[in-house]
Design a protein around this motif. Sequence first.
Motif, PDB file in Angstrom:
ATOM      1  N   HIS A  74       8.036 -17.718 -14.835  1.00  0.00           N
ATOM      2  CA  HIS A  74       9.189 -16.819 -14.686  1.00  0.00           C
ATOM      3  C   HIS A  74       8.784 -15.517 -15.368  1.00  0.00           C
ATOM      4  O   HIS A  74       8.591 -15.495 -16.592  1.00  0.00           O
ATOM      5  N   LYS A 124      12.228 -28.158 -11.453  1.00  0.00           N
ATOM      6  CA  LYS A 124      11.780 -27.885 -12.819  1.00  0.00           C
ATOM      7  C   LYS A 124      12.596 -28.681 -13.825  1.00  0.00           C
ATOM      8  O   LYS A 124      13.772 -28.951 -13.596  1.00  0.00           O
ATOM      9  N   HIS A 152      11.063 -22.987  -5.782  1.00  0.00           N
ATOM     10  CA  HIS A 152      11.524 -22.695  -7.155  1.00  0.00           C
ATOM     11  C   HIS A 152      12.972 -23.150  -7.284  1.00  0.00           C
ATOM     12  O   HIS A 152      13.889 -22.476  -6.808  1.00  0.00           O
ATOM     13  N   HIS A 164      10.392 -14.143  -9.763  1.00  0.00           N
ATOM     14  CA  HIS A 164      11.427 -13.120 -10.054  1.00  0.00           C
ATOM     15  C   HIS A 164      10.872 -11.732  -9.751  1.00  0.00           C
ATOM     16  O   HIS A 164      11.149 -11.169  -8.712  1.00  0.00           O
ATOM     17  N   HIS A 200      15.914 -25.359 -10.017  1.00  0.00           N
ATOM     18  CA  HIS A 200      16.286 -26.095 -11.240  1.00  0.00           C
ATOM     19  C   HIS A 200      17.448 -27.012 -10.821  1.00  0.00           C
ATOM     20  O   HIS A 200      18.501 -27.023 -11.445  1.00  0.00           O
ATOM     21  N   ASP A 203      16.052 -20.640  -6.410  1.00  0.00           N
ATOM     22  CA  ASP A 203      16.221 -20.644  -7.866  1.00  0.00           C
ATOM     23  C   ASP A 203      17.478 -21.440  -8.242  1.00  0.00           C
ATOM     24  O   ASP A 203      18.110 -21.160  -9.268  1.00  0.00           O
TER      25      ASP A 203
HETATM   26 FE    FE Z   1      14.211 -20.128 -12.271  1.00  0.00          FE
END
Ligand code: FE
Length: 409
Positions: free
Chosen positions: A243, A143, A74, A266, A76, A318
Amino acid sequence: MPNASFKIWSNAKIFLMTEDAQHQFIESGAIVTHNKSIVWVGEVQDLPAQYIDNHSAYYDVEGRVVTPGLIDCHTHVVYGGNRANEFALKLQGVSYEEILLKGGGIHATVNATRALSEAELMQQSLKRIQQFIAQGVTSLEIKSGYGLDYQTERKMLRVAREIGKLFSLNISTTFLGAHVLPHEYKDKKAYLDYVTEEVLPNLVKENLVDAVDAFCDKIAFDAEELENLFSKAKDLSLNLKLHSDQLTNSKGAHLAGRFQAWSVDHLEHIDEVSIQILAHSNTVAVLLPGAYYYLQETQKPPVDLLRKYKIPIAIATDCNPGSSPCLSLLTALNMACVLFRLTPFEAFKAVTKNAAQALGWSDKKGQIKVGFDADFVVWDINHPDELSYYIGANPCVSVINGGEIIYDK
Ligand code: FE
Ligand code: NIG
């Protein structure tokens, strides 16, 4: 028949993954690879002659620990600019939500990402990618979600795919068009229709999307609003991630469970009924301790309930410019143990076997096993528990991905 393309990594302390919550290891082991795959694993003394006689490369890892390549399921990591200015505000007590509502937060990164050319976006992102590789990451999910329009979402996903080629990494791309409502839209349904009917199908035509994700929370979209997008994704044979339950109990797991999502991520506010739903799917619970730490949350994900219902747990960075500017999966491991009370073994499994499951790679990644991809890491440690023990150390010596050395200290 001579086949000179076997490679041998010898004199390795090899950690295997077993089902029973124990590390099992081969004290003096060897791994043989052919092209991108592992063809043999065992004790050095049992190495078959066909490999010894026909190898093209031989590496003595000098008794060091070898684990599967780490998988960050996960991130970004592709984005423009940074939000260091918001960090200062947060420390003065302004909340993540307030910053977003005032047009900052995700919106600030959307503006910065839209403003960059594809080459500039690559330039900014690759500095971060190098840090991941140097800490033993061979596979990562990337992502979109800082474009919120067709051109910029496309630009982000193209950069993500390019990163895979440039660094010989395994990249799983995720379309996060449903991240938040962009400024130019006033109506959530109109925006989600645009994402569902226009943006997604066009990105799929260019083979830019492996999975679809959305932000299911009070400051973004609710489960009902996301129903259409998820149905469309299924029609397009895409996998799903969500998410969910980060800031509130959003019940996203109900949606994710129904659509057999790869993961829900999460989960600080998930309830027991939602976890029971997950127990009927193969969905992985991805915990993100970096975001929990950085936003100074107080409600922890219910790890005991996840254990009770035998939900596989993965851990990821994340990595993003707002809630988790974390460039170290090893640090996320330590946080998962200290903050969420995962055992070091659970944490290790959470970035190997279970992280592979969260990306649909259960049959080929996350374990050192014959037939699996030859993705592994040589560490200057004595036991994998040390990976979650240190803060800020990097014991990574070399990284092998698909049978090729992609990093050597
Ligand atoms: Fe995220
Ligand atoms: O996973 N929760 C939503 N998205 C990201 C944060 C994105 C940002 O703040 O830029 C997350 O925490």
